[in-house]
Motif scaffolding. Structure first.
Motif, PDB file in Angstrom:
ATOM      1  N   ILE A 151     -36.045   6.118  44.984  1.00  0.00           N
ATOM      2  CA  ILE A 151     -35.992   4.758  45.016  1.00  0.00           C
ATOM      3  C   ILE A 151     -37.064   4.471  44.106  1.00  0.00           C
ATOM      4  O   ILE A 151     -38.294   4.579  44.242  1.00  0.00           O
ATOM      5  CB  ILE A 151     -36.305   4.043  46.451  1.00  0.00           C
ATOM      6  N   ILE A 152     -36.781   3.602  43.027  1.00  0.00           N
ATOM      7  CA  ILE A 152     -37.411   3.187  41.874  1.00  0.00           C
ATOM      8  C   ILE A 152     -37.412   1.686  41.883  1.00  0.00           C
ATOM      9  O   ILE A 152     -36.418   1.234  41.525  1.00  0.00           O
ATOM     10  CB  ILE A 152     -37.243   3.947  40.541  1.00  0.00           C
ATOM     11  N   GLU A 153     -38.693   1.178  42.025  1.00  0.00           N
ATOM     12  CA  GLU A 153     -38.979  -0.193  42.298  1.00  0.00           C
ATOM     13  C   GLU A 153     -39.404  -1.026  40.978  1.00  0.00           C
ATOM     14  O   GLU A 153     -40.392  -0.160  40.473  1.00  0.00           O
ATOM     15  CB  GLU A 153     -39.539  -0.690  43.335  1.00  0.00           C
ATOM     16  N   CYS A 154     -39.084  -1.849  40.302  1.00  0.00           N
ATOM     17  CA  CYS A 154     -39.482  -2.780  39.271  1.00  0.00           C
ATOM     18  C   CYS A 154     -39.989  -4.004  39.562  1.00  0.00           C
ATOM     19  O   CYS A 154     -39.124  -4.811  39.950  1.00  0.00           O
ATOM     20  CB  CYS A 154     -38.821  -2.570  38.020  1.00  0.00           C
ATOM     21  N   SER A 155     -41.223  -4.231  39.614  1.00  0.00           N
ATOM     22  CA  SER A 155     -41.802  -5.520  40.222  1.00  0.00           C
ATOM     23  C   SER A 155     -41.516  -6.696  38.919  1.00  0.00           C
ATOM     24  O   SER A 155     -41.286  -6.315  37.787  1.00  0.00           O
ATOM     25  CB  SER A 155     -43.337  -5.484  40.572  1.00  0.00           C
ATOM     26  N   PRO A 156     -41.626  -7.879  39.319  1.00  0.00           N
ATOM     27  CA  PRO A 156     -41.441  -8.979  38.277  1.00  0.00           C
ATOM     28  C   PRO A 156     -42.149  -8.839  37.026  1.00  0.00           C
ATOM     29  O   PRO A 156     -41.916  -8.968  35.917  1.00  0.00           O
ATOM     30  CB  PRO A 156     -41.659 -10.379  38.944  1.00  0.00           C
ATOM     31  N   SER A 157     -43.475  -8.284  37.142  1.00  0.00           N
ATOM     32  CA  SER A 157     -44.433  -8.152  35.998  1.00  0.00           C
ATOM     33  C   SER A 157     -44.075  -6.766  35.180  1.00  0.00           C
ATOM     34  O   SER A 157     -44.834  -6.585  34.274  1.00  0.00           O
ATOM     35  CB  SER A 157     -45.925  -7.886  36.462  1.00  0.00           C
ATOM     36  N   GLY A 158     -43.102  -5.909  35.718  1.00  0.00           N
ATOM     37  CA  GLY A 158     -42.772  -4.650  35.142  1.00  0.00           C
ATOM     38  C   GLY A 158     -43.459  -3.334  35.507  1.00  0.00           C
ATOM     39  O   GLY A 158     -43.152  -2.588  35.172  1.00  0.00           O
ATOM     40  N   THR A 159     -44.244  -3.422  36.795  1.00  0.00           N
ATOM     41  CA  THR A 159     -44.705  -2.593  37.373  1.00  0.00           C
ATOM     42  C   THR A 159     -43.843  -1.458  38.160  1.00  0.00           C
ATOM     43  O   THR A 159     -42.894  -1.935  38.601  1.00  0.00           O
ATOM     44  CB  THR A 159     -45.709  -2.977  38.340  1.00  0.00           C
ATOM     45  N   ILE A 160     -43.918  -0.124  37.790  1.00  0.00           N
ATOM     46  CA  ILE A 160     -42.951   0.634  38.290  1.00  0.00           C
ATOM     47  C   ILE A 160     -43.612   1.263  39.708  1.00  0.00           C
ATOM     48  O   ILE A 160     -44.670   1.762  39.589  1.00  0.00           O
ATOM     49  CB  ILE A 160     -42.442   1.813  37.311  1.00  0.00           C
ATOM     50  N   ILE A 161     -42.830   1.373  40.913  1.00  0.00           N
ATOM     51  CA  ILE A 161     -43.320   1.946  42.139  1.00  0.00           C
ATOM     52  C   ILE A 161     -42.129   2.933  42.468  1.00  0.00           C
ATOM     53  O   ILE A 161     -41.034   2.446  42.673  1.00  0.00           O
ATOM     54  CB  ILE A 161     -43.401   0.755  43.227  1.00  0.00           C
ATOM     55  N   VAL A 162     -42.486   4.085  42.598  1.00  0.00           N
ATOM     56  CA  VAL A 162     -41.623   4.909  43.283  1.00  0.00           C
ATOM     57  C   VAL A 162     -41.666   5.220  44.761  1.00  0.00           C
ATOM     58  O   VAL A 162     -42.826   5.594  45.048  1.00  0.00           O
ATOM     59  CB  VAL A 162     -41.671   6.363  42.489  1.00  0.00           C
ATOM     60  N   HIS A 163     -40.504   5.058  45.457  1.00  0.00           N
ATOM     61  CA  HIS A 163     -40.591   5.183  46.897  1.00  0.00           C
ATOM     62  C   HIS A 163     -40.101   6.593  47.196  1.00  0.00           C
ATOM     63  O   HIS A 163     -38.771   6.907  46.594  1.00  0.00           O
ATOM     64  CB  HIS A 163     -39.954   4.075  47.774  1.00  0.00           C
ATOM     65  N   ARG A 164     -40.328   7.511  48.445  1.00  0.00           N
ATOM     66  CA  ARG A 164     -39.675   8.479  48.468  1.00  0.00           C
ATOM     67  C   ARG A 164     -38.329   8.279  49.161  1.00  0.00           C
ATOM     68  O   ARG A 164     -37.176   8.920  48.866  1.00  0.00           O
ATOM     69  CB  ARG A 164     -40.569   9.240  49.275  1.00  0.00           C
ATOM     70  N   PHE A 186     -34.384   0.121  33.107  1.00  0.00           N
ATOM     71  CA  PHE A 186     -34.450  -1.096  33.674  1.00  0.00           C
ATOM     72  C   PHE A 186     -34.122  -2.263  32.738  1.00  0.00           C
ATOM     73  O   PHE A 186     -33.514  -3.270  32.936  1.00  0.00           O
ATOM     74  CB  PHE A 186     -35.907  -1.609  34.308  1.00  0.00           C
ATOM     75  N   HIS A 187     -34.240  -2.111  31.481  1.00  0.00           N
ATOM     76  CA  HIS A 187     -33.796  -3.003  30.370  1.00  0.00           C
ATOM     77  C   HIS A 187     -32.554  -2.906  30.077  1.00  0.00           C
ATOM     78  O   HIS A 187     -31.790  -3.723  29.149  1.00  0.00           O
ATOM     79  CB  HIS A 187     -34.811  -2.658  29.202  1.00  0.00           C
TER      80      HIS A 187
END
Ligand code: ZN
Length: 238
Positions: free
Chosen positions: A154-167, A136-137
């Motif tokens: 699907i890999i999501e990066c929130s504004p605070s940098g938390t990574i969430i993986v969606h199937r 992401f950087h």
């Protein structure tokens, strides 16, 4: 806005046609292809010609470049190497010349498209849910689509940098960024043999699957004397 993003067709004509038939049911603004049109499967010329005609953006993958002699294949496993040699012989001079012209990356609006990784795409590294954090950087766009591993995510990066993986689906949110692996049309490796494709709309992303006539593809691969391991893996999606 409705974009379909596909990757890793690998000369599998039945899988490609099944995906295109699904995609064609709804109006589409653009069809984007992330590379590896050939390698492994029995119909390299047909797949290159369809992708050339139907896509708005078409990138090169490592197998495309290998099949036209642009990269060294000594690091490929023996099955992939045998398929590349067969593909090289089978491609027409026109299709070989076309594959040589394809770029490694493209940018569309706020979307980066690449086969392998957003930085140094020519090194053909694998981006996955475990190492996505650092990638992401390494790009500035909101969304980066990749292929190459044949494992959709699907890999999501929130504004605070938390990574969430969606199937297989997620909302596209303001301020969040996304790395999306579009999976593989022609040789899925996530234990699901169905062809994968991705639909991006303004506020959502979804990875979809469609069945195709695997047995017919396998028959053509047998007739072409492609490696048995490559034939068998299609039924398992590995
Ligand atoms: Zn591939």
């Amino acid at each position: 806005m409705r974009y379909a993003v596909i990757s890793d067709v690998h000369a599998n004509l039945e899988a490609l046609n099944a995906v295109l038939k699904k995609i064609d049911k709804y109006p589409l603004d653009k069809l984007l292809f992330l590379g590896d049109s050939v390698g492994y499967g029995p119909n390299p010329n047909e797949c290159v010609e369809i992708l050339k005609e139907k896509t708005d953006i078409i990138l090169a993958g490592n197998h495309d470049r290998a099949a036209v002699g642009m990269i060294d294949i000594t690091n490929f496993n023996p099955y992939a190497r045998a398929a590349i040699e067969w593909t090289h012989k089978t491609l027409t001079p026109e299709n070989r010349a076309f594959l040589k012209t394809l770029p490694l990356t493209a940018v569309l609006d706020t979307i980066l498209l690449v086969h392998s990784t957003p930085n140094e795409p020519e090194l053909w590294r694998y981006l996955n849910r475990r190492n996505a954090d650092m990638y992401f950087h390494l790009f500035k766009e909101k969304i980066c689509f990749v292929g190459h591993s044949h494992e959709p995510a699907i890999i999501e990066c929130s504004p605070s940098g938390t990574i969430i993986v969606h199937r297989d689906k997620a909302a596209i949110k303001e301020g969040h960024r996304y790395i999306i692996n579009a999976g593989s049309v022609g040789q899925p490796r996530d234990n699901n043999p169905e062809a994968a494709y991705t639909v991006l709309q303004k506020n959502s992303i979804a990875i979809k699957r469609v069945s195709y006539d695997i047995v017919f593809t396998q028959k053509k691969m047998k007739d072409a004397e492609l490696p048995l391991m490559l034939i068998e893996r299609l039924s398992k999606g590995v």
